[in-house]
Scaffold this motif. Structure first.
Motif, short mmCIF file in Angstrom:
data_model
loop_
_atom_site.label_atom_id
_atom_site.label_comp_id
_atom_site.label_asym_id
_atom_site.label_seq_id
_atom_site.Cartn_x
_atom_site.Cartn_y
_atom_site.Cartn_z
N ILE A 1 -5.02 10.21 -5.93
CA ILE A 1 -3.90 9.28 -5.87
C ILE A 1 -4.15 8.15 -6.85
O ILE A 1 -5.29 7.69 -7.02
N SER A 2 -3.09 7.72 -7.50
CA SER A 2 -3.19 6.60 -8.44
C SER A 2 -1.86 5.88 -8.48
O SER A 2 -0.87 6.36 -7.92
N ARG A 3 -1.83 4.73 -9.15
CA ARG A 3 -0.57 3.99 -9.23
C ARG A 3 -0.53 3.19 -10.52
O ARG A 3 -1.57 2.81 -11.08
N GLY B 1 -7.33 -0.57 -6.11
CA GLY B 1 -8.77 -0.71 -6.08
C GLY B 1 -9.46 0.11 -5.01
O GLY B 1 -10.67 0.31 -5.05
N SER B 2 -8.69 0.59 -4.06
CA SER B 2 -9.26 1.36 -2.96
C SER B 2 -8.36 2.55 -2.67
O SER B 2 -7.12 2.42 -2.69
N ALA C 1 -3.15 11.07 1.39
CA ALA C 1 -3.90 10.11 0.58
C ALA C 1 -3.24 8.75 0.66
O ALA C 1 -2.04 8.64 0.93
N VAL C 2 -4.02 7.70 0.42
CA VAL C 2 -3.52 6.33 0.44
C VAL C 2 -4.20 5.53 -0.67
O VAL C 2 -5.34 5.81 -1.04
N SER D 1 0.86 -1.17 0.00
CA SER D 1 0.00 0.00 0.00
C SER D 1 0.90 1.23 0.00
O SER D 1 1.97 1.22 0.61
N MET D 2 0.45 2.27 -0.68
CA MET D 2 1.25 3.48 -0.81
C MET D 2 0.45 4.68 -0.32
O MET D 2 -0.77 4.75 -0.52
#
Length: 125
Positions: A70-72, A56-57, A49-50, A33-34
Motif C-alpha cells: 500500500i502506498s499513497r 509513514g506507517s 492493508a492500511v 488514514s486509508m
C-alpha cells in the motif's frame, strides 16, 4: 466529506500483478488514514492493508503482507495497492476506505467513515 473512486481491477492470470488506485475528492485527503478491504463471493469483508495519513506507517493482513504493498501520493489525493503474485483466492471486490486521522491500528470496517464503490479483481488459475 470524502468521495472515493477505485480503479485498476480486472481479470488476471495467477502469478500476475495489478495496481489498484483509489482517488479521493476533497482538500483534506492528507488528514485521513486509508485502508483497503476486500470481499470475496459468499464471504465477509476482510481487511487487507492500511496506511497512515503521511504514509509513514503501514499495516497488512497476514495473508497478504508478502505480496501486497500500500502506498499513497497526497499531492494526487490517491492511494494505491500493488498486488503481486496473484492467487485465485485473491479474487474479490476491493474497496478503499478513509478514516479521519486514525492510524494503522484501525483494521475493522466499521471504524472507517467513507467507502468507495469497489473494483473487481478476478484471478484465473
Amino acid at each position: 466529506q470524502v468521495q472515493l473512486v477505485e480503479s485498476g481491477g480486472g481479470l488476471v492470470q495467477a502469478g500476475g500483478s495489478l495496481k489498484l488506485s483509489c482517488a479521493a475528492s476533497g482538500r483534506t485527503f492528507s488528514r485521513y488514514s486509508m485502508a483497503w478491504f476486500r470481499q470475496a463471493p459468499g464471504k465477509e469483508r476482510e481487511f487487507v492493508a492500511v496506511i497512515s495519513w503521511n504514509g509513514g506507517s503501514t499495516g497488512y493482513a497476514d495473508s497478504v503482507k508478502d505480496r501486497f504493498t500500500i502506498s499513497r501520493e497526497n499531492s494526487k489525493n490517491t492511494v494505491y495497492l500493488q498486488i503481486d503474485s496473484l492467487k485465485p483466492e485473491d479474487t474479490a471486490v476491493y474497496y478503499c476506505a478513509a478514516k479521519p486521522g486514525g492510524n494503522t491500528y484501525y483494521r475493522k470496517g466499521y471504524e472507517y467513515d467513507y467507502w468507495g464503490q469497489g473494483t473487481q479483481v478476478t484471478v484465473s488459475s
